[in-house]
Design an enzyme around this catalytic site. Structure first.
Site, mmCIF file in Angstrom:
data_model
loop_
_atom_site.group_PDB
_atom_site.id
_atom_site.type_symbol
_atom_site.label_atom_id
_atom_site.label_comp_id
_atom_site.label_asym_id
_atom_site.label_seq_id
_atom_site.Cartn_x
_atom_site.Cartn_y
_atom_site.Cartn_z
ATOM 1 N N PRO A 29 0.821 -1.213 0.000
ATOM 2 C CA PRO A 29 0.000 0.000 0.000
ATOM 3 C C PRO A 29 0.859 1.269 0.000
ATOM 4 C CG PRO A 29 0.030 -0.985 2.190
ATOM 5 C CD PRO A 29 0.812 -1.910 1.299
ATOM 6 N N CYS A 71 3.533 29.534 -15.117
ATOM 7 C CA CYS A 71 3.139 29.958 -16.462
ATOM 8 C C CYS A 71 2.873 28.747 -17.326
ATOM 9 C CB CYS A 71 4.224 30.847 -17.067
ATOM 10 S SG CYS A 71 4.377 32.353 -16.119
HETATM 11 C C1 LIG Z 1 2.825 2.588 -7.181
HETATM 12 C C2 LIG Z 1 2.930 1.194 -6.750
HETATM 13 C C3 LIG Z 1 2.311 0.774 -5.566
HETATM 14 C C4 LIG Z 1 1.487 1.689 -4.684
HETATM 15 O O1 LIG Z 1 0.336 2.202 -5.262
HETATM 16 P P1 LIG Z 1 -0.669 3.038 -4.328
HETATM 17 O O2 LIG Z 1 -1.785 3.443 -5.203
HETATM 18 O O3 LIG Z 1 0.077 4.220 -3.817
HETATM 19 O O4 LIG Z 1 -1.077 2.131 -3.218
HETATM 20 C C5 LIG Z 1 2.482 -0.540 -5.179
HETATM 21 N N1 LIG Z 1 3.205 -1.406 -5.912
HETATM 22 C C6 LIG Z 1 3.827 -1.024 -7.060
HETATM 23 C C7 LIG Z 1 4.614 -2.021 -7.803
HETATM 24 C C8 LIG Z 1 3.705 0.272 -7.513
HETATM 25 O O5 LIG Z 1 4.296 0.629 -8.653
#
Ligand SMILES: *Cc1c(COP(=O)(O)O)cnc(C)c1O
Length: 435
Positions: A280, A361
């Site tokens: 997460p 801008c």
């Molecule tokens: C960006 C990402 C996440 C986290 O996504 P959230 O929307 O911030 O929870 C988890 N795993 C991978 C591989 C990602 O690229």
């Protein structure tokens, strides 16, 4: 849910009145984090999934300040990283490197070697060629490394913004589901690179747990097929993309979100010793911060009311980039406009529609268009909510603005956790020398 609330008519971050900070000399714009909101979100998500005894690897790309990472590491969090730079920051933190997972479609040799010698928990493999490269480099280093294979499951949540979808067929992430079984079979016996399980991240934010169910089904099917061939995979990393409260400050029910995922996975955890990883990001960090900005000018353009802030797309690019919604409200509104509950749209009389814009801008430099707000006056402080994820980390020096400070409040204590850049920083690397 977060700890940014109006008390005595003024927006507070935990025990601190937000307007007291610029009054103490902190220049706006700045990011203001609530340490206890960060802890609260980590704990809520962890408890919701506790039956799976998961490792929560916080997505560092959503929010990368080492002091915030330390707060999460203290609670037991692992880290999900996507670059050598993120590995470098995580190594400065108190995080346990064996709880680090390393994803990303384009890892360089240097990044792979650094991950192997740092003994990160798992490298998530995103292509056949990457697996081959990791095998070569681990062989040269004579070091063992654990990997997960990232599958591209062909799952699409239509509600997810086009720019943050990752699981659909043809996306650049992961390896086509249809090819993964053979790939694992052919690489199961490598002396240094141990394939321990599967990874999947289907995009952000995912609107319903049903997409995770679909994805988990596919992963479980694959482990079953491979078990028939005596290849045992025990790690399932189901990624991140869990939702955050952008529209309101209600209590999201993590229990009802996690329930069906737990029912699916619990038998495998209990009976077969599967290990579950979650990644997460925004669901932990988004509600953790606000961007505090000041109204520089208000003007009328035709019928439109325009409020020009001192912060814009250089601090927060999400509205320009993803058309993202962020709740906006003055730090010290007139008494009739004090909020007891942050819920959009706000049911109040006497609001005016504003285009809320930044100083850059660039015509995409808008935070909101036609947004009903209390009357904004020159010098008013304005909070842009739910900006702890993909806020500061995506800030830029465009128009040669300095990047803002990050401030963390822990109850009644205020800490500067990243200093505002100076104008010297803007030219520091502009060094001319002959090659
Ligand atoms: C960006 C990402 C996440 C986290 O996504 P959230 O929307 O911030 O929870 C988890 N795993 C991978 C591989 C990602 O690229």
């Amino acid at each position: 849910m977060d700890l940014f609330q109006y008390k005595n008519g003024i927006l507070h971050c935990e025990d601190i009145a937000v307007d007291s900070l610029p009054e103490r000399g902190l220049p706006t714009p700045f990011y203001l984090y609530s340490a206890n909101t960060l802890r609260l979100h980590y704990k809520k998500i962890y408890s919701a999934f506790e039956k799976l005894d998961p490792t929560l690897c916080f997505s560092v790309k959503s929010c990368n300040n080492v002091h915030l990472l330390n707060e999460l590491a203290a609670l037991g969090a692992g880290m999900d990283i996507v670059s050598g730079g993120e590995l470098f920051v995580v190594k400065q933190s108190n995080a346990d490197l064996s709880k680090v997972v390393f994803a990303g479609v384009g890892k360089s040799d240097e990044e792979i070697k650094e991950a192997i010698t740092s003994e990160v928990g798992y490298i998530n493999i995103e292509s056949e060629q990457e697996l081959a490269r990791v095998q070569e480099l681990a062989g040269e280093l004579k070091r063992e490394v654990n990997v997960l294979i990232r599958i591209l499951p062909d799952i699409l949540d239509e509600k997810t913004n086009e720019k943050t979808r990752t699981g659909y067929k043809g996306a650049k992430f992961g390896i086509d589901y249809a090819n993964v079984e053979t790939l694992i079979e052919e690489n199961a016996d490598h002396p240094y690179v141990k394939i321990r399980g599967l990874h999947c991240h289907i995009g952000s934010p995912i609107s319903s747990y049903t997409f995770y169910e679909e994805c988990i089904h596919k992963m479980v099917e694959l482990t079953k097929a491979l078990k028939q061939k005596n290849i045992i995979l025990k790690v399932l990393n189901i990624g991140g993309g869990f939702p955050a409260n952008y529209m309101d400050n209600d209590n999201f029910s993590w229990e009802s979100f996690a329930g069906p995922i737990i029912s699916l996975l619990e038998p495998y955890v209990k009976n077969e010793g599967f290990k579950i990883i979650l990644e997460p990001g925004r669901s932990i960090s988004a509600n953790t911060a606000i961007l505090v900005t000041k109204v520089l000018y208000v003007k009328q353009s035709g019928e439109k009311h325009i409020a020009i802030l001192d912060g814009g797309m250089t601090e927060l690019i999400r509205p320009a980039m993803y058309n993202a919604f962020h709740f906006i409200w003055p730090v010290k509104p007139e008494p009739q406009h004090i909020l007891t509950n942050r819920n959009y749209p706000v049911e109040q009389d006497g609001l005016t529609n504003y285009d809320v814009v930044g100083p850059i801008c660039e015509s995409s430099d808008y935070f909101a268009k036609e947004r009903p707000l209390p009357t904004l006056r020159q010098g008013d402080y304005v909070a842009v909510f739910t900006t702890g994820a993909y806020g500061m980390v995506m800030s830029s020096n465009y128009n040669l603005h300095v990047r803002p400070a990050e401030i963390m409040v822990d109850k009644d204590k205020v800490y500067i956790i990243r200093e505002r850049e100076t104008q010297d920083d803007l030219v520091r690397k502009m060094i001319r020398h002959e090659l």
